[in-house]
Each structure stands twice: as structure tokens, then as C-alpha cells.
Design a protein around this motif. Structure first.
Motif, PDB file in Angstrom:
ATOM      1  N   CYS B  63       0.830  -1.210   0.000  1.00 52.99           N
ATOM      2  CA  CYS B  63       0.000   0.000   0.000  1.00 52.99           C
ATOM      3  C   CYS B  63       0.860   1.255   0.000  1.00 52.99           C
ATOM      4  O   CYS B  63       1.906   1.302   0.652  1.00 52.99           O
ATOM      5  N   LEU B  64       0.385   2.263  -0.710  1.00 46.97           N
ATOM      6  CA  LEU B  64       1.084   3.550  -0.778  1.00 46.97           C
ATOM      7  C   LEU B  64       0.088   4.675  -0.552  1.00 46.97           C
ATOM      8  O   LEU B  64      -0.845   4.840  -1.353  1.00 46.97           O
ATOM      9  N   PRO B  65       0.250   5.464   0.524  1.00 51.18           N
ATOM     10  CA  PRO B  65      -0.595   6.653   0.717  1.00 51.18           C
ATOM     11  C   PRO B  65       0.092   7.905   0.158  1.00 51.18           C
ATOM     12  O   PRO B  65       1.186   7.823  -0.403  1.00 51.18           O
ATOM     13  N   GLU B  66      -0.537   9.047   0.353  1.00 52.34           N
ATOM     14  CA  GLU B  66      -0.070  10.375  -0.080  1.00 52.34           C
ATOM     15  C   GLU B  66      -0.279  10.558  -1.587  1.00 52.34           C
ATOM     16  O   GLU B  66       0.490  10.040  -2.414  1.00 52.34           O
ATOM     17  N   ALA B  69       2.750  11.344  -3.817  1.00 52.67           N
ATOM     18  CA  ALA B  69       3.710  10.234  -3.937  1.00 52.67           C
ATOM     19  C   ALA B  69       3.143   9.163  -4.874  1.00 52.67           C
ATOM     20  O   ALA B  69       3.885   8.562  -5.660  1.00 52.67           O
TER      21      ALA B  69
END
Lengths: 200, 200
Positions: B63-66, B69
Motif C-alpha cells: 500500500c502507498l498513501p499520499e 507520492a
């Protein structure tokens, strides 16, 4: 040689001092007293219309603001900016986290606590800033519980960006004693090759 | 195929919808109702401890937030992320500007204006948010006075990031009629190949 316009007491400016020391890259430093409005004067606004430090000036006069964008530019091709796309995405994730969820609370609380008089009306903002700052610190603590640095590839710009205002959070009234993983990480950053402490 | 967790009314989430449409990349969308606390529930916090949308989930569960980004990760190697280091630095400059000097005022003012009741106490924040939001818009207007897009290389992630909440700033009470260069830029973004409008 690059020129950095900054204020020594600013964590955002210290980020560049730390990276440039670790890169072994010489630079000229121009002190800008933002407390006395020097970043809002016409000469500086011509270089950065947003009126903020730090600002990087190249030898040919091109200027780049935004501390974390400057870090990315200076670290291009170095070990401080991972070449793997996923690790670079993790690094950027935490750099955007720093500017959105961390700095606006911890750095602003430090500014109010350290630089404004004891009877200044902005001190009324401190309880809210401390509450949101602790939320950011808790997210960092959870992440670091089973990790060495913020990106899985190792020490990177994400650590430099988050170190700047976490290391002096006590000046903003934050008690870090309950954040064990965070304090271990601060020590790991301090033990990195080429580390320099903030001077002001 | 990637999964995006987001709320359709959020500009930060719309950024990803716009880029993915322009990349021609299919994805699954999971609507998260942050107004009813769905981003603060345990199941979501396990994916993003910071409790925010958007969130990108890869097929293998990483998972990648922001939002910004995620934009950088998705656009790797495409024309939306310039390969020249200086142009990429300019792009990142404006993406950090967006998250620090633009979104916290314009997006928050829109949230209060659009989603909170007319007698909600947070409406007292609006004058300050409008003042700071106009400062950000003025910096953008000045930059665009003699430029086509934010980075010198052309349309990039910086335009996508800044378009998201500038296009609906009127919902936050901002009158854009005095910002001529900004309104022309909004039209240029809308005319880019693959452009999709925000649906909510």
C-alpha cells in the motif's frame, strides 16, 4: 557552487545542511532573517515569489524553493535517493507526510514556543498543534516499530526530512519519552556517516 | 490491476483518476466515505495508519498513501514525469507547494463550505483560509503569467496536483475572475489528451 538561502534556526533549512554535509558538497550559505521579514523583501521575492526559505540558487541563477524538492534535486543519483521505484515512492510518501501531517504542527508549535513572547495570542494555537503533532509522531512510532528507516531500502531523504523537526520537537513542548522506536531512530540518524547537528 | 481507495468528492483522490485516465491504465476503485469515518476504521487503518485517502494498493497487497507520492509512482517513465533532473525538481517544487501552501487552505475551505452545516463553528476559519488561499493563487498567477505549465518541460504531475483543488476553488468561496493566467491554465489542462472531469 550552489548557494543556499536559509535561516540557521529553521529545520527546513537544516535538512539541506545535513544532506550537503553527507554528500560532501561545498556550498555558500546566505543567512535570511525571516523573523525580521527578510524573506518578504523585494530582492528575495524576486528569487522566490512564495517568500519562504530554504531556497537553492544554482551558479547560473536558476532558483529552486521547497526544502523537500531541493533535497530530491541535490540527491539525484546518490544513495540517499533510492533508484528502485517502489523504494523511491516510499521515500516520497514520507516526505509528503512530513510537509502535510508533521511540519505544520511540530514546526509551527516550535516557532510559537521558541520565538514568540510568552503572552503572544498565537500561544492559544498550541494545544491543537500538540494534539495533531502527537498524531504524526504516533504514526511514525508505529511504522518504526519493526523498521530501521522510513523507506525499506535504508537511510534516505525521508529520514533527513523527518529528522529535522522531530529532533527538536522538545523545543515545541513535545515529550518523546513514550516514543521508544522513534528515539532509537533519532539515534540511528545521528550515527550516520557525515552527520552534522543543527547549529541554532 | 491497482486498487485505489478514495472518495469521489476529494480533489486529492481525483488527481489519481485524472492521471490514470491519461495513462490509459485500468484500475479498481473502492469508495471510502471519510465523512462517515470509514478512513478511521481498523480495516482501513491497517492499510494506512495515517487514516487518509487516497491510498494505492498493488495486486500483491503493498500500500502507498499520499496523493502526490502515488502520482510520482504511477507516472514513472511516462511523459507526465520529466526525465530531466531540473524539470523534475520544478515538478516536485510545485507538488510540495500544493500540499503545503495551497491544499491546506483551498481544500479545507471547500470542505467546510461544501460539507459542514451553515451554523458549524468551523466556518469561523474561513476568512483566514481564504486569505492564505488567495496568497497561493497569487503565486501561481505570477508564475503562469509567462508560462504554459508549471514545469518548463510542459504538462506534468505538477499541473495535475494543482488543478485538482484550483478547478473547484469557487466551491470554497474563491472568486477566480481576477486570475487571468490561472483561468487560461485551467482551460489548457482541460484540453489535455485523456482529460476527465471530476465526477462529484
Amino acid at each position: 557552487m550552489h548557494t543556499v538561502y536559509g535561516m540557521s534556526a529553521s529545520g527546513n533549512c537544516y535538512k539541506l545542511q545535513l544532506l550537503l554535509a553527507q554528500l560532501g558538497q561545498p556550498y555558500a550559505w546566505v543567512e535570511v532573517d525571516i523573523l525580521n521579514g527578510e524573506s518578504r523583501q523585494a530582492e528575495f521575492l524576486a528569487k522566490n515569489p512564495n517568500g519562504r526559505v530554504p531556497l537553492l540558487e544554482l551558479e547560473d541563477g536558476r532558483c529552486l524553493p521547497e526544502s523537500n524538492a531541493i533535497l530530491c534535486y541535490l540527491a539525484e543519483g546518490s544513495d540517499y535517493s533510492p533508484s528502485d521505484p517502489w523504494h523511491r515512492a516510499q521515500m516520497l510518501q514520507w516526505m509528503f507526510f512530513e510537509q502535510y501531517s508533521h511540519e505544520p504542527y511540530i514546526a509551527v508549535a516550535r516557532f510559537i514556543s521558541r520565538f514568540l513572547p510568552a503572552d503572544h495570542p498565537r500561544r492559544a494555537e498550541l494545544p491543537r498543534l500538540l494534539e495533531h503533532g502527537h498524531q504524526a509522531l504516533a504514526v511514525m512510532e508505529q511504522h518504526l516499530a519493526d523498521r530501521i528507516f522510513f523507506a525499506d531500502s535504508g537511510y534516505s531523504l525521508a529520514d533527513i526530512a523527518l529528522f529535522a523537526y522531530t529532533q527538536n520537537a522538545h523545543e515545541a513542548g513535545f515529550d518523546l519519552s513514550a516514543y521508544r522506536a522513534l528515539r532509537s531512530w533519532l539515534d540511528r540518524v545521528r550515527s550516520q556517516p557525515g552527520f552534522v547537528a543543527q547549529q541554532a
